[in-house]
Design a protein around this motif. Structure first.
Motif, PDB file in Angstrom:
ATOM      1  N   ILE A 158      -9.265  -2.575   9.013  1.00 48.34           N
ATOM      2  CA  ILE A 158      -9.760  -1.217   9.305  1.00 48.34           C
ATOM      3  C   ILE A 158     -10.519  -0.656   8.103  1.00 48.34           C
ATOM      4  O   ILE A 158     -11.571  -0.022   8.261  1.00 48.34           O
ATOM      5  CB  ILE A 158      -8.592  -0.303   9.735  1.00 48.34           C
ATOM      6  CG1 ILE A 158      -7.956  -0.847  11.022  1.00 48.34           C
ATOM      7  CG2 ILE A 158      -9.075   1.131   9.945  1.00 48.34           C
ATOM      8  CD1 ILE A 158      -6.647  -0.178  11.420  1.00 48.34           C
ATOM      9  N   ASN A 178      -7.460  -2.586  -3.419  1.00 55.38           N
ATOM     10  CA  ASN A 178      -6.672  -3.400  -2.496  1.00 55.38           C
ATOM     11  C   ASN A 178      -5.592  -4.114  -3.290  1.00 55.38           C
ATOM     12  O   ASN A 178      -5.719  -4.322  -4.492  1.00 55.38           O
ATOM     13  CB  ASN A 178      -7.573  -4.418  -1.790  1.00 55.38           C
ATOM     14  CG  ASN A 178      -6.882  -5.093  -0.626  1.00 55.38           C
ATOM     15  OD1 ASN A 178      -6.420  -4.412   0.294  1.00 55.38           O
ATOM     16  ND2 ASN A 178      -6.781  -6.397  -0.659  1.00 55.38           N
ATOM     17  N   ASN A 218       4.940   1.457   0.391  1.00 56.30           N
ATOM     18  CA  ASN A 218       3.825   2.398   0.237  1.00 56.30           C
ATOM     19  C   ASN A 218       4.217   3.848   0.493  1.00 56.30           C
ATOM     20  O   ASN A 218       3.348   4.718   0.576  1.00 56.30           O
ATOM     21  CB  ASN A 218       2.678   2.000   1.165  1.00 56.30           C
ATOM     22  CG  ASN A 218       1.967   0.762   0.667  1.00 56.30           C
ATOM     23  OD1 ASN A 218       2.021   0.455  -0.532  1.00 56.30           O
ATOM     24  ND2 ASN A 218       1.334   0.035   1.560  1.00 56.30           N
TER      25      ASN A 218
HETATM   26  N1  LIG Z   1      -4.079   6.005  13.127  1.00 51.32           N
HETATM   27  C1  LIG Z   1      -3.871   5.013  13.972  1.00 51.32           C
HETATM   28  O1  LIG Z   1      -3.785   5.197  15.180  1.00 51.32           O
HETATM   29  C2  LIG Z   1      -3.795   3.609  13.441  1.00 51.32           C
HETATM   30  C3  LIG Z   1      -4.301   2.573  14.251  1.00 51.32           C
HETATM   31  C4  LIG Z   1      -4.242   1.280  13.757  1.00 51.32           C
HETATM   32  C5  LIG Z   1      -3.678   1.017  12.514  1.00 51.32           C
HETATM   33  N2  LIG Z   1      -3.182   2.040  11.765  1.00 51.32           N
HETATM   34  C6  LIG Z   1      -2.599   1.750  10.435  1.00 51.32           C
HETATM   35  O2  LIG Z   1      -3.593   1.095   9.659  1.00 51.32           O
HETATM   36  C7  LIG Z   1      -2.959   0.110   8.873  1.00 51.32           C
HETATM   37  C8  LIG Z   1      -3.971  -0.937   8.440  1.00 51.32           C
HETATM   38  O3  LIG Z   1      -4.337  -1.755   9.526  1.00 51.32           O
HETATM   39  P1  LIG Z   1      -5.235  -3.078   9.273  1.00 51.32           P
HETATM   40  O4  LIG Z   1      -5.349  -3.775  10.576  1.00 51.32           O
HETATM   41  O5  LIG Z   1      -6.467  -2.732   8.514  1.00 51.32           O
HETATM   42  O6  LIG Z   1      -4.243  -3.889   8.308  1.00 51.32           O
HETATM   43  P2  LIG Z   1      -4.588  -5.063   7.300  1.00 51.32           P
HETATM   44  O7  LIG Z   1      -3.316  -5.792   7.078  1.00 51.32           O
HETATM   45  O8  LIG Z   1      -5.778  -5.826   7.787  1.00 51.32           O
HETATM   46  O9  LIG Z   1      -5.031  -4.290   5.961  1.00 51.32           O
HETATM   47  C9  LIG Z   1      -4.137  -3.637   5.113  1.00 51.32           C
HETATM   48  C10 LIG Z   1      -4.623  -3.858   3.690  1.00 51.32           C
HETATM   49  O10 LIG Z   1      -3.902  -2.983   2.819  1.00 51.32           O
HETATM   50  C11 LIG Z   1      -3.633  -3.696   1.607  1.00 51.32           C
HETATM   51  N3  LIG Z   1      -2.540  -3.010   0.915  1.00 51.32           N
HETATM   52  C12 LIG Z   1      -1.232  -2.990   1.232  1.00 51.32           C
HETATM   53  N4  LIG Z   1      -0.571  -2.161   0.392  1.00 51.32           N
HETATM   54  C13 LIG Z   1      -1.494  -1.664  -0.460  1.00 51.32           C
HETATM   55  C14 LIG Z   1      -1.436  -0.776  -1.554  1.00 51.32           C
HETATM   56  N5  LIG Z   1      -0.276  -0.209  -1.925  1.00 51.32           N
HETATM   57  N6  LIG Z   1      -2.560  -0.495  -2.222  1.00 51.32           N
HETATM   58  C15 LIG Z   1      -3.735  -1.060  -1.852  1.00 51.32           C
HETATM   59  N7  LIG Z   1      -3.865  -1.915  -0.824  1.00 51.32           N
HETATM   60  C16 LIG Z   1      -2.750  -2.204  -0.134  1.00 51.32           C
HETATM   61  C17 LIG Z   1      -3.356  -5.123   2.059  1.00 51.32           C
HETATM   62  O11 LIG Z   1      -3.534  -6.036   1.001  1.00 51.32           O
HETATM   63  C18 LIG Z   1      -4.396  -5.283   3.172  1.00 51.32           C
HETATM   64  O12 LIG Z   1      -5.622  -5.768   2.638  1.00 51.32           O
HETATM   65  C19 LIG Z   1      -1.837  -0.417   9.781  1.00 51.32           C
HETATM   66  O13 LIG Z   1      -0.792  -0.991   9.024  1.00 51.32           O
HETATM   67  C20 LIG Z   1      -1.395   0.819  10.530  1.00 51.32           C
HETATM   68  O14 LIG Z   1      -0.288   1.408   9.912  1.00 51.32           O
HETATM   69  C21 LIG Z   1      -3.231   3.325  12.218  1.00 51.32           C
END
Ligand SMILES: NC(=O)c1ccc[n+]([C@@H]2O[C@H](COP(=O)([O-])OP(=O)(O)OC[C@H]3O[C@@H](n4cnc5c(N)ncnc54)[C@H](O)[C@@H]3O)[C@@H](O)[C@H]2O)c1
Length: 322
Positions: A158, A178, A218
């Protein structure tokens, strides 16, 4: 062979419910409200599969007995509401729905950036209130998005989808932070530059958008200390998970002018919103709309069923997280 018993915890798009019903003995939650912990524990004893969503708090207690449960097919990509360590220990497989919701969630992040920067919520409330007296050079003047620096925390699916929109569509300059190093070609594709630490990122950004997972690691990543490192004209956008932001500290930072504005799609104790935020003009509040399009909600459902079909066919589900 007996069909697997499957519980769907919330109402799903009709086409996916129909597909599911064709292959499984399905129970739909008729109330379309979140199940209680007691109901989830009882369901683990009765069903082979539970298909939960973000509103189902699936704690370790759900796996504590000797559950019939074999698979949790989560309807969503984030799974910080599931005690995955306990699931793993109990031998319960957990799957999620990556990729299919990235575009729509990135769209909502961009919506919040634009609404907060251009004061769209305030403007809409002004028109609806009947108080708008006509165009004036000094009314509801916001911040220019083009050329502004966007900081993205969590550069996964995302975060990258947002970076493409912000850079190619809106001319923003993108900095990312990241957990691990991002490949140079991935950064170059959206003109992004990776910075080493969150502390490095915070003072540099006009907009900070969060895209890391939730969960204990987090929790309150953005609290008083982080907010204190942001600029007074900066905007915070959270479409990740509510617990990533200390909502009380955010309300205080907005009230004191420590940061300028915020756009939120997720909250620490959904559907409750910290009361102080509700009264602030410089905060845009959305009701967890990230994946809420007809196309995406259907695609998420099909992805859950794809995983379920693979599991009950004896294969490794493609989106297995534990
Ligand atoms: N608002 C909504 O309706 C909605 C919808 C979909 C997803 N989400 C949220 O979005 C999040 C991300 O989804 P995605 O598919 O992109 O996940 P993803 O796993 O592809 O990406 C998450 C990234 O965050 C990084 N990361 C983890 N902890 C970190 C930190 N403390 N500092 C910096 N980077 C960090 C990871 O290395 C990874 O690259 C999901 O976990 C979900 O909680 C929300």
């Amino acid at each position: 062979m007996a069909r697997a018993k499957v519980l769907v915890t919330r109402a799903w798009p009709a086409e996916v419910e129909a597909r599911l019903a064709a292959g499984y003995e399905v129970t739909l939650n008729p109330s379309d409200t979140a199940l209680t912990l007691a109901e989830l524990i009882a369901a683990a004893a009765d069903y082979d599969a539970i298909l939960p969503t973000v509103t189902d708090r699936i704690g370790a207690e759900v796996f504590a007995g000797v559950p019939r449960l074999r698979i949790l097919g989560n309807y969503g990509v984030g799974f910080s509401h599931i005690a995955t360590d306990a699931a793993k220990a109990a031998g319960v497989v957990v799957t999620n729905t990556p990729d299919v919701l990235s575009d729509c969630t990135a769209d909502i992040a961009m919506t919040l950036i634009l609404m907060a920067a251009r004061r769209a919520g305030e403007g809409e409330r002004l028109v609806r209130s009947g108080q708008w007296t006509g165009w004036r050079p000094t009314q509801l003047v916001g911040r220019k998005v083009s050329g502004a620096v966007l900081g993205i925390v969590g550069f996964g699916r995302i975060g990258q989808a947002l970076a493409h929109r912000a850079h190619h569509g809106f001319g923003m300059r993108v900095l990312v932070q990241n957990r691990s190093a991002v490949a140079p070609e991935v950064l170059a594709a959206c003109g992004a530059v990776q910075v080493d630490t969150l502390d490095d990122l915070l003072p540099k950004v006009d907009v900070l958008s969060l895209h890391c997972p939730g969960g204990a690691a987090n929790r309150h990543l953005i609290g008083a200390a982080a907010l204190g490192r942001m600029r007074p004209d900066a905007i915070l956008v959270n479409t990740a998970r509510g617990e990533v932001v200390d909502e009380g500290a955010l309300a205080a930072a907005l009230a004191s002018g420590q940061i300028a504005a915020a756009g939120l799609d997720v909250y620490e104790a959904e559907p409750r919103v910290t009361p102080a935020l509700m009264g602030m003009e410089n905060v845009v509040l959305l009701p967890h709309l990230g994946s809420a399009t007809h196309e995406t909600r259907a695609a998420m459902g099909h992805r859950v069923v794809d995983n379920l079909d693979a599991f009950f066919a004896g294969e490794n589900p493609p989106d297995r997280v534990v």
